[in-house]
Design a protein around this motif. Structure first.
Motif, PDB file in Angstrom:
ATOM      1  N   ASP A 263      -4.151   8.484  14.770  1.00  0.00           N
ATOM      2  CA  ASP A 263      -2.964   8.017  14.050  1.00  0.00           C
ATOM      3  C   ASP A 263      -2.171   7.158  15.031  1.00  0.00           C
ATOM      4  O   ASP A 263      -1.710   7.655  16.056  1.00  0.00           O
ATOM      5  CB  ASP A 263      -2.150   9.223  13.599  1.00  0.00           C
ATOM      6  CG  ASP A 263      -0.961   8.872  12.727  1.00  0.00           C
ATOM      7  OD1 ASP A 263      -0.573   7.685  12.670  1.00  0.00           O
ATOM      8  OD2 ASP A 263      -0.404   9.793  12.111  1.00  0.00           O
ATOM      9  N   VAL A 264      -2.023   5.871  14.736  1.00  0.00           N
ATOM     10  CA  VAL A 264      -1.345   4.952  15.654  1.00  0.00           C
ATOM     11  C   VAL A 264       0.104   4.687  15.251  1.00  0.00           C
ATOM     12  O   VAL A 264       0.764   3.824  15.829  1.00  0.00           O
ATOM     13  CB  VAL A 264      -2.121   3.615  15.814  1.00  0.00           C
ATOM     14  CG1 VAL A 264      -3.541   3.858  16.283  1.00  0.00           C
ATOM     15  CG2 VAL A 264      -2.115   2.794  14.527  1.00  0.00           C
ATOM     16  N   ARG A 265       0.614   5.453  14.283  1.00  0.00           N
ATOM     17  CA  ARG A 265       2.007   5.270  13.860  1.00  0.00           C
ATOM     18  C   ARG A 265       2.958   5.858  14.895  1.00  0.00           C
ATOM     19  O   ARG A 265       2.548   6.460  15.880  1.00  0.00           O
ATOM     20  CB  ARG A 265       2.233   5.950  12.496  1.00  0.00           C
ATOM     21  CG  ARG A 265       1.408   5.319  11.384  1.00  0.00           C
ATOM     22  CD  ARG A 265       1.500   6.103  10.087  1.00  0.00           C
ATOM     23  NE  ARG A 265       1.094   7.483  10.335  1.00  0.00           N
ATOM     24  CZ  ARG A 265       1.589   8.532   9.679  1.00  0.00           C
ATOM     25  NH1 ARG A 265       2.495   8.377   8.729  1.00  0.00           N
ATOM     26  NH2 ARG A 265       1.163   9.749   9.949  1.00  0.00           N
TER      27      ARG A 265
ATOM     28  N   LEU B  89      -2.389  11.858  17.591  1.00  0.00           N
ATOM     29  CA  LEU B  89      -1.354  10.824  17.593  1.00  0.00           C
ATOM     30  C   LEU B  89      -1.381  10.073  18.912  1.00  0.00           C
ATOM     31  O   LEU B  89      -1.173  10.662  19.977  1.00  0.00           O
ATOM     32  CB  LEU B  89       0.023  11.458  17.384  1.00  0.00           C
ATOM     33  CG  LEU B  89       1.218  10.499  17.446  1.00  0.00           C
ATOM     34  CD1 LEU B  89       1.166   9.492  16.298  1.00  0.00           C
ATOM     35  CD2 LEU B  89       2.524  11.288  17.404  1.00  0.00           C
ATOM     36  N   ILE B  90      -1.674   8.775  18.829  1.00  0.00           N
ATOM     37  CA  ILE B  90      -1.536   7.865  19.969  1.00  0.00           C
ATOM     38  C   ILE B  90      -0.860   6.608  19.407  1.00  0.00           C
ATOM     39  O   ILE B  90      -1.520   5.733  18.854  1.00  0.00           O
ATOM     40  CB  ILE B  90      -2.888   7.510  20.627  1.00  0.00           C
ATOM     41  CG1 ILE B  90      -3.634   8.768  21.061  1.00  0.00           C
ATOM     42  CG2 ILE B  90      -2.659   6.567  21.814  1.00  0.00           C
ATOM     43  CD1 ILE B  90      -5.015   8.509  21.663  1.00  0.00           C
ATOM     44  N   PRO B  91       0.475   6.532  19.470  1.00  0.00           N
ATOM     45  CA  PRO B  91       1.188   5.413  18.846  1.00  0.00           C
ATOM     46  C   PRO B  91       0.819   4.053  19.439  1.00  0.00           C
ATOM     47  O   PRO B  91       0.690   3.909  20.656  1.00  0.00           O
ATOM     48  CB  PRO B  91       2.659   5.737  19.124  1.00  0.00           C
ATOM     49  CG  PRO B  91       2.698   7.210  19.352  1.00  0.00           C
ATOM     50  CD  PRO B  91       1.391   7.518  20.039  1.00  0.00           C
ATOM     51  N   TRP B  92       0.674   3.071  18.564  1.00  0.00           N
ATOM     52  CA  TRP B  92       0.492   1.684  18.991  1.00  0.00           C
ATOM     53  C   TRP B  92       1.786   1.210  19.646  1.00  0.00           C
ATOM     54  O   TRP B  92       1.782   0.490  20.616  1.00  0.00           O
ATOM     55  CB  TRP B  92       0.113   0.825  17.792  1.00  0.00           C
ATOM     56  CG  TRP B  92      -0.010  -0.635  18.053  1.00  0.00           C
ATOM     57  CD1 TRP B  92       0.720  -1.615  17.447  1.00  0.00           C
ATOM     58  CD2 TRP B  92      -0.916  -1.301  18.943  1.00  0.00           C
ATOM     59  NE1 TRP B  92       0.327  -2.842  17.917  1.00  0.00           N
ATOM     60  CE2 TRP B  92      -0.678  -2.676  18.835  1.00  0.00           C
ATOM     61  CE3 TRP B  92      -1.891  -0.856  19.824  1.00  0.00           C
ATOM     62  CZ2 TRP B  92      -1.387  -3.627  19.571  1.00  0.00           C
ATOM     63  CZ3 TRP B  92      -2.603  -1.802  20.563  1.00  0.00           C
ATOM     64  CH2 TRP B  92      -2.342  -3.174  20.436  1.00  0.00           C
TER      65      TRP B  92
ATOM     66  N   CYS C  49      -2.777   3.789  10.308  1.00  0.00           N
ATOM     67  CA  CYS C  49      -1.327   3.585  10.433  1.00  0.00           C
ATOM     68  C   CYS C  49      -0.736   3.716   9.031  1.00  0.00           C
ATOM     69  O   CYS C  49      -1.335   4.325   8.158  1.00  0.00           O
ATOM     70  CB  CYS C  49      -1.007   2.241  11.085  1.00  0.00           C
ATOM     71  SG  CYS C  49      -1.460   0.808  10.092  1.00  0.00           S
ATOM     72  N   ARG C  50       0.406   3.135   8.797  1.00  0.00           N
ATOM     73  CA  ARG C  50       1.046   3.232   7.480  1.00  0.00           C
ATOM     74  C   ARG C  50       0.277   2.440   6.425  1.00  0.00           C
ATOM     75  O   ARG C  50      -0.002   2.929   5.346  1.00  0.00           O
ATOM     76  CB  ARG C  50       2.493   2.735   7.551  1.00  0.00           C
ATOM     77  CG  ARG C  50       3.206   2.781   6.207  1.00  0.00           C
ATOM     78  CD  ARG C  50       4.585   2.188   6.270  1.00  0.00           C
ATOM     79  NE  ARG C  50       4.494   0.778   6.600  1.00  0.00           N
ATOM     80  CZ  ARG C  50       5.514   0.009   6.943  1.00  0.00           C
ATOM     81  NH1 ARG C  50       6.712   0.520   7.000  1.00  0.00           N
ATOM     82  NH2 ARG C  50       5.335  -1.255   7.223  1.00  0.00           N
ATOM     83  N   SER C  51      -0.041   1.174   6.732  1.00  0.00           N
ATOM     84  CA  SER C  51      -0.614   0.291   5.718  1.00  0.00           C
ATOM     85  C   SER C  51      -1.881  -0.435   6.152  1.00  0.00           C
ATOM     86  O   SER C  51      -2.478  -1.139   5.356  1.00  0.00           O
ATOM     87  CB  SER C  51       0.427  -0.760   5.323  1.00  0.00           C
ATOM     88  OG  SER C  51       0.736  -1.570   6.449  1.00  0.00           O
TER      89      SER C  51
END
Length: 137
Positions: free
Chosen positions: A26-28, A44-47, A83-85
């Protein structure tokens, strides 16, 4: 199953079921992950994340490498990004590919999906709308 870059949520679940070594990332942002929900069994690893919300491709690749450090073939590990979209996950995908990762795909409709006629997400497609396993909190 043949490698594909753009996956629908059901295709992503199929890949994860067929390959127990695959990783769903999950990059969010941390806030999206916490308050909107997240795919079950994802990491989780955010962009990018708060407070500045600017992407740091080097830091992202380093975080992915660190998470996979116990694997013998880090660059060949199957990674599925969400991500979200679909926009951020595609950017993160390109970053990972340019850094030598060879089996990276993303959920093209994301976790919340495309905007509907009222500019709302979650009503047309995406991980949650398509009934894939997710959690919140």
């Amino acid at each position: 199953m043949e490698y594909k870059r753009n996956l629908l949520p059901k295709m992503a679940i199929d890949r994860l079921n067929e390959n127990p070594d695959a990783v769903l990332i999950d990059v969010r942002t941390s806030a999206e992950h916490k308050y909107v929900g997240f795919p079950k069994n994802s990491i989780l690893i955010p962009w990018f994340d708060e407070p500045d919300l600017n992407s740091d491709p080097s830091a992202f690749c380093e975080a992915v490498n660190n998470h996979l450090s116990d694997r013998s073939d880090i660059l060949g590990t199957e990674l599925i990004l969400i991500c979200r979209s679909g926009f951020r996950s595609n950017e993160a995908l390109k970053c990972l590919q340019s850094n030598g990762f060879t089996c990276v795909s993303h959920v093209a409709s994301g976790f919340e999906g495309d905007l509907d006629e009222n500019d709302h997400r979650g009503n047309l497609n995406g991980w949650r709308n398509d009934g894939m396993p997710w959690s919140q909190g």
